[in-house]
Design an enzyme around this catalytic site. Structure first.
Site: not given
Ligand code: GAR
Length: 219
Positions: A14-16, A93, A111, A143-144, A176
């Site tokens: 959950g850093s984002n 997911r 991503h 999207d899908e 990010e």
């Molecule tokens: C992040 O690097 C994000 O870009 C990636 O998972 C990590 C989650 O980090 N997402 C994907 O790979 C989606 N396909 P976080 O939980 O610290 O935000």
């Protein structure tokens, strides 16, 4: 416009999610996080929600007989809270139609690669193994498809010869945390216009929706 109501979906660290909380707390983003929904009861994102008094909900995918029903449930929970924008923050997911249909062009994802290169899992590892010299991250509408939706912002970082998956991931993650709150801010200001798969940023001619981090090499 009224303050933007966000619903965050996260599966892990959950850093984002935290970068969005910080942007709101720091006055850089006018929005409120209505709910954190997770598919993982031990996600560290839950601790972050607790710390910031954000409501959270664990929805167990195993409690549903189909993936569509799981995503329909998520959509219902978000709608019930008046959420305007759904933010996927490390949600591992593939989002299904019942959620996409009710939040068309209102779901964002981050991503860790420069799409359309290296979609799916382990974008950073894929870039390293491919021998890419530039890596980065992308915020896009969902999207899908898998990581195929219209691109909002990208940031590029160099790949160094001695990089490991961890060192590259760390370099990308810093960006990010910059571009995700920025993309949400543009959405909150109703500045994002989607034409086909092209996202235009309205009313800010000098704004370039990309960030390039030039190689940092001391002379
Ligand atoms: C992040 O690097 C994000 O870009 C990636 O998972 C990590 C989650 O980090 N997402 C994907 O790979 C989606 N396909 P976080 O939980 O610290 O935000």
């Amino acid at each position: 416009m009224n303050i933007l109501k966000i619903g965050v979906l996260a599966s892990g660290r959950g850093s984002n999610f935290q970068s969005i909380i910080d942007a709101i707390d720091g006055g850089r983003l006018r929005a409120s996080i209505e709910i954190l929904i997770t598919d993982n009861p031990s996600a560290f994102a839950i601790e972050r929600a607790k710390k910031h008094n954000i409501k959270y909900l664990f929805i167990d995918p195993k409690a549903f007989s189909t993936k569509d029903e799981f995503f329909e449930k998520i959509g219902n929970e978000l709608k019930a809270r008046g959420v305007d924008l759904v933010v996927l923050a490390g949600f591992m997911r593939i989002v299904r139609k019942p959620l996409i249909d009710v939040y068309r062009n209102k779901i964002m994802n981050i991503h860790p690669a420069i799409l359309p290169s290296f979609p799916g899992l382990h974008g950073q590892r894929q870039a390293l193994q491919y021998g890419a010299k530039i890596a980065g991250c992308t915020v896009h509408f969902v999207d899908e498809g898998m990581d195929t939706g219209p691109i909002i912002i990208q940031a590029a970082v160099p790949v160094f010869p001695d990089d490991t998956e961890d060192s590259l991931s760390e370099r990308i993650l810093k960006f990010e945390h910059k571009i995700y709150p920025e993309a949400i801010r543009l959405f909150s200001e109703e500045r994002l216009e989607i034409e086909g798969r092209i996202v235009k940023v309205k009313g800010h001619p000098e704004f370039s929706s990309s960030i390039v981090n030039p190689p940092i090499e001391e002379p």
